[in-house]
Enzyme design. Structure first.
Site, PDB file in Angstrom:
ATOM      1  N   GLU C 106      -8.389  -0.414   2.229  1.00 40.48           N
ATOM      2  CA  GLU C 106      -9.327   0.261   1.339  1.00 40.48           C
ATOM      3  C   GLU C 106     -10.746  -0.324   1.400  1.00 40.48           C
ATOM      4  O   GLU C 106     -11.513  -0.208   0.444  1.00 40.48           O
ATOM      5  CB  GLU C 106      -8.808   0.220  -0.105  1.00 40.48           C
ATOM      6  CG  GLU C 106      -7.493   0.962  -0.267  1.00 40.48           C
ATOM      7  CD  GLU C 106      -7.187   1.212  -1.718  1.00 40.48           C
ATOM      8  OE1 GLU C 106      -7.203   2.387  -2.136  1.00 40.48           O
ATOM      9  OE2 GLU C 106      -6.917   0.234  -2.446  1.00 40.48           O
ATOM     10  N   HIS C 125     -12.665  -4.617  -6.399  1.00 42.30           N
ATOM     11  CA  HIS C 125     -11.696  -3.530  -6.602  1.00 42.30           C
ATOM     12  C   HIS C 125     -10.407  -4.156  -7.113  1.00 42.30           C
ATOM     13  O   HIS C 125      -9.860  -5.060  -6.469  1.00 42.30           O
ATOM     14  CB  HIS C 125     -11.421  -2.772  -5.313  1.00 42.30           C
ATOM     15  CG  HIS C 125     -10.208  -1.895  -5.405  1.00 42.30           C
ATOM     16  ND1 HIS C 125     -10.071  -0.921  -6.381  1.00 42.30           N
ATOM     17  CD2 HIS C 125      -9.055  -1.852  -4.689  1.00 42.30           C
ATOM     18  CE1 HIS C 125      -8.903  -0.323  -6.244  1.00 42.30           C
ATOM     19  NE2 HIS C 125      -8.266  -0.865  -5.227  1.00 42.30           N
ATOM     20  N   HIS C 127      -6.616  -3.768  -9.824  1.00 49.05           N
ATOM     21  CA  HIS C 127      -5.595  -2.956 -10.509  1.00 49.05           C
ATOM     22  C   HIS C 127      -5.259  -3.554 -11.875  1.00 49.05           C
ATOM     23  O   HIS C 127      -4.110  -3.482 -12.305  1.00 49.05           O
ATOM     24  CB  HIS C 127      -4.300  -2.911  -9.687  1.00 49.05           C
ATOM     25  CG  HIS C 127      -4.454  -2.482  -8.264  1.00 49.05           C
ATOM     26  ND1 HIS C 127      -3.498  -2.788  -7.308  1.00 49.05           N
ATOM     27  CD2 HIS C 127      -5.403  -1.758  -7.626  1.00 49.05           C
ATOM     28  CE1 HIS C 127      -3.882  -2.277  -6.132  1.00 49.05           C
ATOM     29  NE2 HIS C 127      -5.028  -1.655  -6.296  1.00 49.05           N
ATOM     30  N   HIS C 195      -4.678   4.343 -10.360  1.00 51.07           N
ATOM     31  CA  HIS C 195      -4.952   3.341  -9.341  1.00 51.07           C
ATOM     32  C   HIS C 195      -5.531   2.038  -9.897  1.00 51.07           C
ATOM     33  O   HIS C 195      -4.895   0.996  -9.798  1.00 51.07           O
ATOM     34  CB  HIS C 195      -5.903   3.965  -8.299  1.00 51.07           C
ATOM     35  CG  HIS C 195      -6.107   3.130  -7.088  1.00 51.07           C
ATOM     36  ND1 HIS C 195      -6.337   3.659  -5.846  1.00 51.07           N
ATOM     37  CD2 HIS C 195      -6.121   1.782  -6.916  1.00 51.07           C
ATOM     38  CE1 HIS C 195      -6.468   2.679  -4.965  1.00 51.07           C
ATOM     39  NE2 HIS C 195      -6.346   1.545  -5.592  1.00 51.07           N
TER      40      HIS C 195
END
Lengths: 262, 262, 262, 262
Positions: C106, C125, C127, C195
């Site tokens: 990603e 990024h 979660h 996500h």
């Protein structure tokens, strides 16, 4: 009933001997076995590690050869307790041989429950944050899964205000201890409004296991109810079948004991 | 009232002496006793360990022999504070002998509360996540159990916007400090809307204990309210009886001190 | 606008030089300064310690002397990243000198945001479990206190399904990266439905600080809303005043850096 | 169907050989490869570290060369398991070479699922507190984010009471194991009312990864629902695309393995 009478008779004999014989009674009584004291020390450390106790709260065990006495740490944080800190107390909550060691103010919780409940050999008094919501509200604590089957027959709430009006909320004398024991009745745990809880069992590993899983169970119920759906709890008939192992928490005790000794 | 006047007089004398005598006042003033500084360092570490403070927030103590001054770490994370980082500040929030050490921007929280409250000897300012829900909402924080009895008479909410309109939310001057102190009034804690809280007490161990249990209590109330039932909190009359011990948190302090020294 | 044009021109020059001169462009480009790489390694460790990242997620920094490139670890758990694991990638998300090191699938999250946002120098990024409730539901994430003032102007939600229909939910190419960057717009964070989230800032300490406090803030909002009352959040005008310090999280960075080096 | 028949035939051959040949069958069978046993030991430790298992619960793996057998620790806390504690059991849940080592009472969970599901090579049975709310209530567990995509096609709830009336809630024989396997059907996880859950996968890393993220996902859903808004979950079509990597949790396994070996 017959059992209770036998127990009362045994206690009477022990107490009579206490008066007659300095070898059995009194300040020079043979101390509790080292392994029992060691287990009580470990229980203090486990309950701190598992966050059932913080700096406050306590755990006791009935004296194995003197059923009218119990063992309890001197007034101190459970996490720091050593064998030298264990006191022996009688049913009036007086230490037998204090040697300057201060007793917990709320030792009457223990003395009065041991007096009232011959089946109880170990007691935890705690302020676990997960339990207060059920102590303070009208929502009953229920057995959400088999590890907490021991509360399937209900958890009474002791409200010190109903027993004694405006107090400082502490169980600081025998009268309040008796009132708490009366609320507990024949159950395995009782909540204490604006205060905490008391948990009882047949042995140190069992009272530690019950205390740890009572805390887990309360958090599970809080999360279940936050979902907003319908839910069920363990049926008392299922719980009765589940509770037949006298060493129910042996596997957990083995693990916890190992962890606190690291 | 009489007490307040006596206090004001004592302060006036101290301040007058400060002007007249360089030995008492001024930059070469005898520093605070080592044990007070040591306790303040420990308090910083405990509050970090217990997650009341993270990298932000601070704890102070009134100077034991100079009631018009207080001790506070230089601007740094509480967990890393050492004795060399402790500054002495006056009621204008100016450091006495900074030697290049930067002060916390929000030191006015401390100076103005010490000025307003002669009964207060120690102050914590924190952003504990459990407290923000009560700072931001119309739900009052209540004393859920006896360990938080000190808030049974209520916890006011300081809204900086009502005091000063649009700001950066920080208590960065004496005017804002005074407004916060006015919100606090004679209470033991105040919430700060969109910011955090301030907790006051008579000693370092007490302000640390109150801060830790204020956090626990908030989490307990959140969980209690999530159950959706009716609940009660500690009655002010019960709380008054509960709060008579001047060393209320001594046992917890003993434990925490040991833990941070490991 | 003028600034954006200047930036575009600078980029064009850099790219033209890349074609002409092997000394500036290409596979033998001077690597990023050691201190930047060291900070990126520390950022990986801090975000793991603070539970913003677990085995998944990543943090990157724009190359200080090559604004058309960024640094990102090879595909591996953040907690285990060392300087030798840091790759340099271009805006097509191609590694410059991979030497067998695999890139994160990603990485287009990073390349397309750096391309679109000249003010952004660092990207996370993640979660984080606290953020998914706001990514999956119609409840907007709000700035509950000043430490999260950077989201006072709102947090958009990127729904990959609206951008590309049925996918495996991963941002696995430039088109999806561009769609995410478009959702982010000029904001400081965006949620990603089913996500996680992306957080951007001007520096490594700032993106780490924002990520940590975005997580804290989300948990605070969840708890606030569970109380069931009315609540307010930080006003954008207050947030604007609060966000003027370019080294906003310096104190926290100092603490976190010390903790991960223990 | 064809695959199931092939599997049944292969099993029949293995079982026939077991009867005829002591070299293949029986008590002196070649033990499982050391690396499989080592991974199973690590899986026990990871699941304890991640709080999926406490003192209770277990994880097993199908024997790589004897598909009619599986490996499971003797009855003990997962955190303490070593290679010497791993038993080999057959589909009747009998240990092959116990040498005095006690088996878990609920080993029938494993034997009957391996018998019913040829695609399953690893199984976890746990009591994770986050899962009980969904086991006890009428609120279905849903896939809140891509890391839990494996439950997008639903999580059945096994109610032992519907299968066998009043019991002690434990899966203590083959009949109950078969009933649980029937509830599980072709899914990746099943909840067990008033008890816990079972998770299945193609490998040890996958079953560990699924168990850890099932727990995270449950907590995310609880928090999402506490917000009171509308929410969506991962679409089965998205999940199908997401689940194509046979080594889905390799990166997490790498991290966890490193952490438990410290």
């Amino acid at each position: 009933m017959a059992e209770q009478r036998t127990f009362a008779a045994a206690l009477a004999v022990v107490m009579a001997l206490s008066v007659l014989s300095p070898a059995v009674s009194g300040r020079q009584a043979p101390s509790a076995p080292d392994d029992v004291i060691a287990d009580l020390v470990v229980a203090n450390h486990i309950l701190a590690m598992e966050n059932v106790l913080d700096a406050m709260g306590h755990v006791s065990v009935r004296h194995p050869s003197r059923p009218d006495r119990f063992l309890l740490a001197r007034s101190m944080p459970p996490e720091l307790v050593t064998a030298a800190d264990i006191l022996e107390l009688d049913f009036d909550a007086n230490p037998i041989d204090a040697r300057g060691r201060t007793s917990y103010l709320e030792r009457f919780i223990h003395s009065e429950i041991y007096r009232a409940r011959r089946d109880v050999n170990a007691i935890v008094h705690c302020h676990a944050p997960s339990l207060i919501p059920f102590a303070d509200s009208d929502v009953p604590l229920r057995a959400m899964y088999h590890m907490a089957a021991f509360i399937a027959d209900g958890v009474p709430v002791f409200d010190i205000r109903q027993a004694a009006g405006i107090t400082d909320l502490l169980v600081r004398d025998a009268k309040l201890g008796k009132a708490l024991a009366a609320s507990l009745g024949n159950k395995s745990a009782a909540l204490m409004r604006h205060h905490g809880a008391v948990v009882v069992a047949t042995s140190i590993p069992n009272v530690v296991g019950r205390s740890v899983y009572l805390d887990v169970n309360a958090r599970v119920q809080i999360q279940t109810m936050s979902l907003g759906g319908k839910f069920t709890s363990v049926d008392p008939a299922e719980a009765k079948l589940r509770m037949t192992d006298p060493n129910e928490y042996a596997r957990a005790w083995e693990l916890w004991k190992r962890k606190v000794s690291r």
